[in-house]
Design a protein around this motif. Sequence first.
Motif, PDB file in Angstrom:
ATOM      1  N   ASP A   1       0.830  -1.196   0.000  1.00 50.86           N
ATOM      2  CA  ASP A   1       0.000   0.000   0.000  1.00 50.86           C
ATOM      3  C   ASP A   1       0.874   1.259   0.000  1.00 50.86           C
ATOM      4  N   GLU A   2       0.502   2.231  -0.793  1.00 48.84           N
ATOM      5  CA  GLU A   2       1.312   3.454  -0.925  1.00 48.84           C
ATOM      6  C   GLU A   2       1.415   4.210   0.397  1.00 48.84           C
ATOM      7  N   ARG A   3       0.372   4.137   1.241  1.00 52.35           N
ATOM      8  CA  ARG A   3       0.432   4.820   2.535  1.00 52.35           C
ATOM      9  C   ARG A   3       1.464   4.183   3.456  1.00 52.35           C
ATOM     10  N   ILE A   4       1.644   2.883   3.324  1.00 47.15           N
ATOM     11  CA  ILE A   4       2.654   2.187   4.124  1.00 47.15           C
ATOM     12  C   ILE A   4       4.042   2.489   3.579  1.00 47.15           C
ATOM     13  N   LYS A   5       4.194   2.461   2.273  1.00 44.57           N
ATOM     14  CA  LYS A   5       5.499   2.765   1.673  1.00 44.57           C
ATOM     15  C   LYS A   5       5.907   4.209   1.943  1.00 44.57           C
ATOM     16  N   ALA A   6       4.918   5.110   2.029  1.00 41.76           N
ATOM     17  CA  ALA A   6       5.233   6.519   2.306  1.00 41.76           C
ATOM     18  C   ALA A   6       5.805   6.706   3.705  1.00 41.76           C
ATOM     19  N   ASN A   7       5.542   5.762   4.583  1.00 38.90           N
ATOM     20  CA  ASN A   7       6.033   5.852   5.955  1.00 38.90           C
ATOM     21  C   ASN A   7       7.386   5.164   6.126  1.00 38.90           C
ATOM     22  N   ALA A   8       7.964   4.704   5.014  1.00 41.03           N
ATOM     23  CA  ALA A   8       9.263   4.025   5.075  1.00 41.03           C
ATOM     24  C   ALA A   8      10.385   5.059   5.087  1.00 41.03           C
ATOM     25  N   ARG A   9      10.394   5.861   6.150  1.00 39.89           N
ATOM     26  CA  ARG A   9      11.406   6.901   6.335  1.00 39.89           C
ATOM     27  C   ARG A   9      11.836   6.886   7.784  1.00 39.89           C
ATOM     28  N   VAL A  10      12.968   7.487   8.049  1.00 45.59           N
ATOM     29  CA  VAL A  10      13.473   7.503   9.417  1.00 45.59           C
ATOM     30  C   VAL A  10      12.529   8.292  10.311  1.00 45.59           C
ATOM     31  N   GLY A  11      12.175   7.738  11.447  1.00 50.32           N
ATOM     32  CA  GLY A  11      11.315   8.419  12.396  1.00 50.32           C
ATOM     33  C   GLY A  11      10.446   7.434  13.140  1.00 50.32           C
ATOM     34  N   ALA A  12       9.792   7.928  14.178  1.00 50.73           N
ATOM     35  CA  ALA A  12       8.933   7.080  14.998  1.00 50.73           C
ATOM     36  C   ALA A  12       7.883   6.397  14.139  1.00 50.73           C
ATOM     37  N   GLY A  13       7.675   5.097  14.371  1.00 43.86           N
ATOM     38  CA  GLY A  13       6.661   4.360  13.642  1.00 43.86           C
ATOM     39  C   GLY A  13       7.015   4.043  12.210  1.00 43.86           C
ATOM     40  N   THR A  14       8.287   4.037  11.888  1.00 42.27           N
ATOM     41  CA  THR A  14       8.709   3.771  10.516  1.00 42.27           C
ATOM     42  C   THR A  14       8.214   2.412  10.021  1.00 42.27           C
ATOM     43  N   THR A  15       8.057   2.318   8.715  1.00 45.55           N
ATOM     44  CA  THR A  15       7.735   1.033   8.085  1.00 45.55           C
ATOM     45  C   THR A  15       8.866   0.580   7.166  1.00 45.55           C
ATOM     46  N   ARG A  16      10.043   1.178   7.316  1.00 42.78           N
ATOM     47  CA  ARG A  16      11.126   0.874   6.378  1.00 42.78           C
ATOM     48  C   ARG A  16      11.730  -0.514   6.574  1.00 42.78           C
ATOM     49  N   HIS A  17      11.280  -1.224   7.598  1.00 42.67           N
ATOM     50  CA  HIS A  17      11.747  -2.594   7.837  1.00 42.67           C
ATOM     51  C   HIS A  17      10.778  -3.653   7.328  1.00 42.67           C
ATOM     52  N   LEU A  18       9.606  -3.247   6.833  1.00 39.40           N
ATOM     53  CA  LEU A  18       8.546  -4.214   6.594  1.00 39.40           C
ATOM     54  C   LEU A  18       8.804  -5.144   5.412  1.00 39.40           C
ATOM     55  N   ASP A  19       9.567  -4.708   4.420  1.00 43.04           N
ATOM     56  CA  ASP A  19       9.909  -5.635   3.337  1.00 43.04           C
ATOM     57  C   ASP A  19      10.713  -6.812   3.885  1.00 43.04           C
ATOM     58  N   VAL A  20      11.563  -6.535   4.873  1.00 44.37           N
ATOM     59  CA  VAL A  20      12.344  -7.598   5.512  1.00 44.37           C
ATOM     60  C   VAL A  20      11.416  -8.529   6.300  1.00 44.37           C
ATOM     61  N   VAL A  21      10.437  -7.946   7.007  1.00 44.00           N
ATOM     62  CA  VAL A  21       9.491  -8.759   7.767  1.00 44.00           C
ATOM     63  C   VAL A  21       8.722  -9.690   6.829  1.00 44.00           C
ATOM     64  N   ARG A  22       8.226  -9.140   5.714  1.00 42.81           N
ATOM     65  CA  ARG A  22       7.466  -9.967   4.770  1.00 42.81           C
ATOM     66  C   ARG A  22       8.323 -11.100   4.216  1.00 42.81           C
TER      67      ARG A  22
END
Length: 496
Positions: free
Chosen positions: A419-440
């Motif tokens: 989802d684009e809203r999740i990818k948009a949060n893949a930046r440094v900061g609280a609540g980041t999603t930049r690790h989620l590709d690794v989780v998947r």
Amino acid sequence: MNDSDRKIYRAKLVDDFVQGRISRRAFLRNAGMFGLGAAALGSGMVRPSRVMAAGGDLTPSKDVLDWVREVSKPFAGTTLRLATESTPPSNAINSQLKQFFEEASGMKVEIEVLPLEQVLQKLTLDIASQLGTYDLYYIDQSWAASVSRDVFDPREQIADKPDLAMPDYNIDDFLPALVDGISKYEDRWVGVPYDIPIFIMQYRKDIYDKMGFKAPETLEEYYEQAKAITDEMGPDMYGATGQMKSGHYSLECDWTAWLWGHGGSIFNADGKFSGNDERGLEAMEYWTRLYKTMPPGVNGWTWDGQGQSVAQGVAASMMSWGEFFPYFDDPSATKVSGLMEAARCPKPKHALRTVNETGFGEIPGVGHQGGSSLAVSRNSKNPDAAWIFMQWATCYDTQVLITALGGGTGPTRESVYDDERIKANARVGAGTTRHLDVVRETIAKDMGSEPDLPQWAELSNDTIPVRLGKYFAGDYGSAKEAMDDIAQAVDKIVQG
């Protein structure tokens, strides 16, 4: 003992434990007799979940709320109740999202956020009494077998209640590995995957760059890097860290990652303990070396202490729960915001054993997981209303919001990761999603699941970690002596 008596006794057992009338050890020993897994009960786990604002359009879908509004008309005024552990999904729904559901549906939702043992207490008492105090159940994966007949299979609800089915709910969107590893028992779905803590590799990129390292591809490389960092920067900085408190479930979690990563298993196909075979002893030799690269206090830490050792700049890497990663990126809480990177766990040294080579459904994998499901109780007085809420709480749109607002927790639906809203949060900061590709990728390729047997609560909380703790305290002459002692104790308990 008939099924009703078993449920009553099970509920009394859990209630006695929560009320302090029996010891944790006595509870664990008796829980297994009733098919009740209880791996993390009373373990004091502190999960680093935070609800926070994030960028982008993070408001519920109008189409979804319109469906809730229309389908809920017959149930206006209904109150639904759920008792749950403090998880990122539950916290995000309770504090920020349920207001939208309540306004659209005309229903009220009461969510009790409790320690895991109290969640189990509420669940077992509700099942035994059949009072229907709770409409929905939060189900730790270790409870799935014991409650499978007390909840609705969501596939049956979709088929039997087409007038209540959410358009595009798409039950096939839940990650297949999670359905198989968390939400299925025999031929039944025990709810849908709700939460997925899982081990990933997390490391300080600034320190790795300084040392000329890249993310380790093998376990031996992971050790060599950790040793080099400790040798170069200790005692101010250590190369690795752990959750190695003696007698604690967290110690067993660490052990499984190294055991599986060396091609070993907890049980063989004959149901005998196999942690003392050649692969198991190789894993212990490796772990003993890695232990020497960790901070001195590591054998007093559970997952919280381990996470804090990284967050406060004491350790440079860990293989542990992925939900720590967005916490590390929070500049108001840690010293390492923007400095951490995520990667898949190092490759196993030897080929993983297959489920045909292990016992009790054990699935080896370096990405140790500990997930949960959400289900509608068969005792609910309002099962149709509860099913509407459950679909809303676990649908694609709500899970996107949970992931973004709930601190970057790992989604259980495939589509949410893209989802684009999740990818948009893949930046440094609280609540980041930049690790989620690794989780998947870890869920798909590296996920490890513990065995499913009645005695596992006692074995994973007491028998194994107590003796592992004694080994690291120097109470055994060798790793073989320790593992042989564990083998003898485990096999005796399993054989009854």
